[in-house]
Write a protein that holds these residues in place. Structure first.
Motif, PDB file in Angstrom:
ATOM      1  N   MET A  37       0.011  29.727  14.759  1.00  0.00           N
ATOM      2  CA  MET A  37      -0.891  30.195  13.652  1.00  0.00           C
ATOM      3  C   MET A  37      -2.398  29.818  14.037  1.00  0.00           C
ATOM      4  O   MET A  37      -2.587  28.792  15.027  1.00  0.00           O
ATOM      5  CB  MET A  37      -0.601  29.795  12.426  1.00  0.00           C
ATOM      6  N   ASP A  38      -3.164  30.606  13.870  1.00  0.00           N
ATOM      7  CA  ASP A  38      -4.805  30.381  14.058  1.00  0.00           C
ATOM      8  C   ASP A  38      -5.104  28.841  13.555  1.00  0.00           C
ATOM      9  O   ASP A  38      -6.015  28.289  14.282  1.00  0.00           O
ATOM     10  CB  ASP A  38      -5.556  31.433  13.169  1.00  0.00           C
ATOM     11  N   ARG A  39      -4.600  28.489  12.525  1.00  0.00           N
ATOM     12  CA  ARG A  39      -5.056  27.158  11.936  1.00  0.00           C
ATOM     13  C   ARG A  39      -4.547  26.058  12.642  1.00  0.00           C
ATOM     14  O   ARG A  39      -4.210  24.777  12.195  1.00  0.00           O
ATOM     15  CB  ARG A  39      -4.932  26.881  10.593  1.00  0.00           C
ATOM     16  N   VAL A 101      -3.010  39.864  10.434  1.00  0.00           N
ATOM     17  CA  VAL A 101      -2.115  38.980  11.289  1.00  0.00           C
ATOM     18  C   VAL A 101      -1.690  40.170  12.370  1.00  0.00           C
ATOM     19  O   VAL A 101      -1.063  41.020  12.056  1.00  0.00           O
ATOM     20  CB  VAL A 101      -0.639  38.577  10.566  1.00  0.00           C
TER      21      VAL A 101
END
Length: 126
Positions: A37-39, A101
Motif C-alpha cells: 500500500m502507498d503508506r 486504488v
C-alpha cells in the motif's frame, strides 16, 4: 462484472493480521497474496479456489486509533462521486476523501445515518 447496488467486496480491518490470516487459512482454507500500500503497509488479498474473495486491511497507523476491528462490506456503485454526494445530502458522513486504488477502483468510506460503516466503490471496468 459487478452490478450497481450489489455487494462487491469484503474487507477485514485488523490489528493482528498474522493471527487473522492463520485463522482463515486454518478454518476456511484461504491463501493470501500481499499487495503493498502507498503508506508502506501491506494489504492482504484472500484467495479461494484461485479467486480473490476478501481482503485484510492492517490498522497499524495512528489515524486508525479507535477504529474497531471488524468486517467492512463494499457496495458496487455506478458513479461513486455522484452517489456519495446524494448520500451526504441524505445524512451520511464521508469518513475520508474519496480515493483511487490502481487496478481496483474509486472508493468511498461512509458512515450511514444510523452510524454503520459502509464502503462504496466504482470498480475498474464498471
Amino acid at each position: 462484472m459487478p452490478q450497481h447496488g450489489t455487494f462487491h467486496w469484503n474487507e477485514l480491518t485488523s490489528r493482528d493480521v498474522e493471527r487473522d490470516k492463520r485463522f482463515y487459512q486454518d478454518t476456511i482454507g484461504w491463501t493470501f497474496v500481499s499487495m503493498p500500500m502507498d503508506r508502506g503497509d501491506t494489504y492482504w488479498c484472500a484467495i479461494h479456489d484461485g479467486k480473490p474473495v476478501a481482503g485484510i486491511f492492517p490498522l497499524t497507523s495512528p489515524e486508525f486509533d479507535g477504529v474497531p476491528e471488524g468486517w467492512m462490506p463494499y457496495l458496487a456503485v455506478d458513479d461513486v462521486d455522484a452517489r456519495v454526494a446524494k448520500a451526504v445530502k441524505a445524512g451520511a458522513q464521508l469518513m475520508r476523501p474519496i480515493f483511487d486504488v490502481p487496478d481496483v477502483g474509486r472508493i468511498a468510506i461512509l458512515k450511514q445515518p444510523g452510524g454503520a460503516g459502509i464502503g462504496w466503490m466504482t470498480p475498474v471496468g464498471m
